[in-house]
Design a protein around this motif. Structure first.
Motif, PDB file in Angstrom:
ATOM      1  N   GLY A  25       2.406  19.692   0.670  1.00 24.83           N
ATOM      2  CA  GLY A  25       3.118  19.466   1.913  1.00 24.83           C
ATOM      3  C   GLY A  25       3.648  18.063   2.083  1.00 24.83           C
ATOM      4  O   GLY A  25       4.440  17.572   1.286  1.00 24.83           O
ATOM      5  N   ASP A  26       3.199  17.407   3.152  1.00 20.53           N
ATOM      6  CA  ASP A  26       3.680  16.064   3.488  1.00 20.53           C
ATOM      7  C   ASP A  26       3.326  15.034   2.423  1.00 20.53           C
ATOM      8  O   ASP A  26       4.099  14.108   2.169  1.00 20.53           O
ATOM      9  N   GLN A  27       2.165  15.188   1.800  1.00 14.32           N
ATOM     10  CA  GLN A  27       1.763  14.249   0.751  1.00 14.32           C
ATOM     11  C   GLN A  27       2.730  14.314  -0.427  1.00 14.32           C
ATOM     12  O   GLN A  27       3.134  13.286  -0.975  1.00 14.32           O
ATOM     13  N   LEU A  28       3.078  15.532  -0.810  1.00 15.98           N
ATOM     14  CA  LEU A  28       3.998  15.708  -1.925  1.00 15.98           C
ATOM     15  C   LEU A  28       5.377  15.165  -1.571  1.00 15.98           C
ATOM     16  O   LEU A  28       6.002  14.472  -2.379  1.00 15.98           O
ATOM     17  N   ALA A  30       6.093  12.813   0.543  1.00 16.48           N
ATOM     18  CA  ALA A  30       6.018  11.350   0.567  1.00 16.48           C
ATOM     19  C   ALA A  30       6.002  10.787  -0.854  1.00 16.48           C
ATOM     20  O   ALA A  30       6.646   9.770  -1.139  1.00 16.48           O
ATOM     21  N   GLU A  31       5.296  11.436  -1.757  1.00 25.02           N
ATOM     22  CA  GLU A  31       5.222  10.959  -3.142  1.00 25.02           C
ATOM     23  C   GLU A  31       6.563  11.116  -3.843  1.00 25.02           C
ATOM     24  O   GLU A  31       6.976  10.252  -4.619  1.00 25.02           O
ATOM     25  N   VAL A  32       7.273  12.202  -3.560  1.00 24.87           N
ATOM     26  CA  VAL A  32       8.599  12.398  -4.134  1.00 24.87           C
ATOM     27  C   VAL A  32       9.543  11.308  -3.633  1.00 24.87           C
ATOM     28  O   VAL A  32      10.318  10.735  -4.408  1.00 24.87           O
ATOM     29  N   GLN A  33       9.462  10.997  -2.352  1.00 26.23           N
ATOM     30  CA  GLN A  33      10.303   9.932  -1.795  1.00 26.23           C
ATOM     31  C   GLN A  33       9.948   8.585  -2.423  1.00 26.23           C
ATOM     32  O   GLN A  33      10.833   7.799  -2.773  1.00 26.23           O
ATOM     33  N   ARG A  34       8.665   8.328  -2.566  1.00 27.57           N
ATOM     34  CA  ARG A  34       8.225   7.072  -3.184  1.00 27.57           C
ATOM     35  C   ARG A  34       8.710   6.986  -4.632  1.00 27.57           C
ATOM     36  O   ARG A  34       9.208   5.942  -5.071  1.00 27.57           O
ATOM     37  N   ALA A  35       8.574   8.082  -5.376  1.00 27.66           N
ATOM     38  CA  ALA A  35       9.024   8.099  -6.769  1.00 27.66           C
ATOM     39  C   ALA A  35      10.525   7.849  -6.839  1.00 27.66           C
ATOM     40  O   ALA A  35      11.007   7.123  -7.725  1.00 27.66           O
ATOM     41  N   GLY A  36      11.279   8.426  -5.915  1.00 26.59           N
ATOM     42  CA  GLY A  36      12.719   8.194  -5.875  1.00 26.59           C
ATOM     43  C   GLY A  36      13.049   6.732  -5.635  1.00 26.59           C
ATOM     44  O   GLY A  36      13.972   6.180  -6.250  1.00 26.59           O
ATOM     45  N   ALA A  37      12.302   6.098  -4.744  1.00 28.52           N
ATOM     46  CA  ALA A  37      12.515   4.673  -4.473  1.00 28.52           C
ATOM     47  C   ALA A  37      12.198   3.832  -5.709  1.00 28.52           C
ATOM     48  O   ALA A  37      12.929   2.880  -6.032  1.00 28.52           O
TER      49      ALA A  37
END
Length: 71
Positions: A25-28, A30-37
Motif C-alpha cells: 500500500g502506502d509504504q510501497l 512511498a518507496e517507489v516515489q523515493r526510488a524515482g527521486a
C-alpha cells in the motif's frame, strides 16, 4: 554522496527495498516515489560526470588551447 560507487550502493539499496516484498500500500507507493527521486538525481550526476569526461578527452586530445571553451 561523493563517489559514483556510493551512487551504485544507493541505487542497489533502492532496488533491494523494492524487491523485498514486505512493503504494501502506502509504504510501497512511498518507496517507489523515493526510488524515482534517487534515479532522477542519479541521472543528473551521471550527465554531469559524462560532461567532465568529455572535457577531459578534449583536453587530452587538444591540450590547453581548449580550456577557455570548457565548462
Amino acid at each position: 554522496m561523493t563517489k559514483l560507487s556510493t551512487l551504485d550502493e544507493h541505487l542497489f539499496a533502492a532496488l533491494d527495498r523494492l524487491g523485498a516484498g514486505d512493503l504494501s500500500g502506502d509504504q510501497l507507493a512511498a518507496e517507489v516515489q523515493r526510488a524515482g527521486a534517487i534515479v532522477d538525481v542519479a541521472d543528473q550526476l551521471i550527465a554531469s560526470n559524462r560532461t567532465k569526461i568529455e572535457a577531459a578527452k578534449l583536453f587530452a586530445s587538444h591540450g590547453a588551447q581548449v580550456l577557455p571553451m570548457l565548462p
